[in-house]
Each structure stands twice: as structure tokens, then as C-alpha cells.
Design a protein around this motif. Structure first.
Motif, short mmCIF file in Angstrom:
data_model
loop_
_atom_site.label_atom_id
_atom_site.label_comp_id
_atom_site.label_asym_id
_atom_site.label_seq_id
_atom_site.Cartn_x
_atom_site.Cartn_y
_atom_site.Cartn_z
N GLN A 35 0.82 -1.22 0.00
CA GLN A 35 0.00 0.00 0.00
C GLN A 35 0.85 1.27 0.00
OE1 GLN A 35 -3.27 -0.24 -0.35
NE2 GLN A 35 -3.54 1.97 -0.42
N THR A 36 1.98 1.25 0.69
CA THR A 36 2.84 2.44 0.75
C THR A 36 3.55 2.71 -0.58
OG1 THR A 36 4.71 1.15 1.61
CG2 THR A 36 3.24 2.17 3.23
N ASP A 37 3.65 1.70 -1.44
CA ASP A 37 4.31 1.86 -2.74
C ASP A 37 3.34 2.21 -3.87
OD1 ASP A 37 6.84 1.26 -1.75
OD2 ASP A 37 6.51 -0.90 -1.98
N MET A 38 2.06 2.29 -3.57
CA MET A 38 1.05 2.53 -4.60
C MET A 38 1.31 3.84 -5.35
SD MET A 38 -1.66 0.98 -5.79
CE MET A 38 -2.31 0.00 -4.47
N GLY A 39 1.65 4.90 -4.64
CA GLY A 39 1.91 6.18 -5.28
C GLY A 39 3.11 6.16 -6.20
N LYS A 40 4.12 5.38 -5.86
CA LYS A 40 5.31 5.28 -6.71
C LYS A 40 5.02 4.57 -8.01
CE LYS A 40 8.49 5.43 -2.89
NZ LYS A 40 9.50 4.78 -2.12
N VAL A 41 4.11 3.60 -7.97
CA VAL A 41 3.77 2.86 -9.19
C VAL A 41 2.85 3.68 -10.08
CG1 VAL A 41 2.63 0.79 -10.06
CG2 VAL A 41 4.10 0.64 -8.06
N ILE A 42 1.95 4.45 -9.47
CA ILE A 42 1.03 5.28 -10.25
C ILE A 42 1.73 6.54 -10.74
CG2 ILE A 42 -1.10 6.61 -10.17
CD1 ILE A 42 -2.12 4.52 -8.13
N GLY A 43 2.48 7.22 -9.88
CA GLY A 43 3.20 8.42 -10.27
C GLY A 43 2.30 9.64 -10.31
N ARG A 57 2.38 0.83 -18.96
CA ARG A 57 1.41 0.30 -19.94
C ARG A 57 1.95 0.42 -21.36
NH1 ARG A 57 -2.51 3.01 -16.36
NH2 ARG A 57 -3.61 1.34 -15.26
N THR A 58 2.63 1.53 -21.67
CA THR A 58 3.19 1.74 -23.00
C THR A 58 4.26 0.69 -23.32
OG1 THR A 58 2.75 4.10 -22.86
CG2 THR A 58 4.35 3.39 -24.50
N VAL A 59 5.14 0.44 -22.36
CA VAL A 59 6.21 -0.55 -22.56
C VAL A 59 5.60 -1.95 -22.75
CG1 VAL A 59 8.15 -1.70 -21.45
CG2 VAL A 59 7.96 0.77 -21.37
N GLY A 78 -0.56 9.84 -12.89
CA GLY A 78 -0.58 8.55 -13.57
C GLY A 78 0.49 8.36 -14.62
N ARG A 79 1.51 9.17 -14.59
CA ARG A 79 2.54 9.11 -15.64
C ARG A 79 3.35 7.82 -15.61
NH1 ARG A 79 4.27 15.29 -14.90
NH2 ARG A 79 2.64 16.20 -16.18
N VAL A 80 3.70 7.34 -14.42
CA VAL A 80 4.49 6.11 -14.32
C VAL A 80 3.66 4.92 -14.78
CG1 VAL A 80 5.71 4.57 -12.74
CG2 VAL A 80 5.95 7.03 -12.49
N ALA A 81 2.41 4.85 -14.34
CA ALA A 81 1.52 3.75 -14.76
C ALA A 81 1.32 3.77 -16.27
CB ALA A 81 0.18 3.85 -14.04
#
Length: 75
Positions: free
Chosen positions: A38-46, A56-58, A49-52
């Protein structure tokens, strides 16, 4: 494909041991369900939503030869 997603996400998070990817085949669609701490959710979304979106693009670029629509859900 699950290994690719895991490798990308594990490099981003603080708790890489809690990253899991589940593949679900829904006919013409291939869904990858990504689960992180749960604490890493923001890092994955960015931000915004830029990181997510980049993940998805890759994944879509890597899966173009499968003739299926690929999507990633962050759970």
C-alpha cells in the motif's frame, strides 16, 4: 510478460518482495493484475498517472505480436 512487469515495478518500489503479477485471459483481452504494498502505490502510479502510463506503453509495445488487447490493473 509477467517477468517484464515485475522487473520494472520492483525497481520502483521500496518493498519489492511484495510485488506480484497475475495474468488473466479474458478472450480477446489479456489483463495483468499488479499488486504492491500500500505504501508503494503512489510510486507505481506516479504524478497524474505518468508512471503507470509509461509501464502500460512498454508492455503494449512488448506484446504487439500477441494480437490481443493488453491492460494492467493496479490492485
Amino acid at each position: 510478460m509477467t517477468e517484464l512487469i515485475e522487473a520494472i515495478v520492483k525497481a520502483l518500489v521500496d518493498h519489492p518482495e511484495e510485488v506480484s503479477v497475475k495474468e488473466v485471459n479474458e478472450g480477446h483481452r489479456l489483463v495483468y493484475q499488479l499488486s504492491v504494498n500500500q505504501t508503494d502505490m503512489g510510486k507505481v502510479i506516479g504524478k497524474q498517472g505518468r508512471v503507470a502510463k509509461a509501464i502500460r506503453t512498454v508492455v503494449n509495445a512488448a506484446g504487439t505480436n500477441q494480437n490481443k488487447r493488453i491492460s494492467i490493473e493496479i490492485v
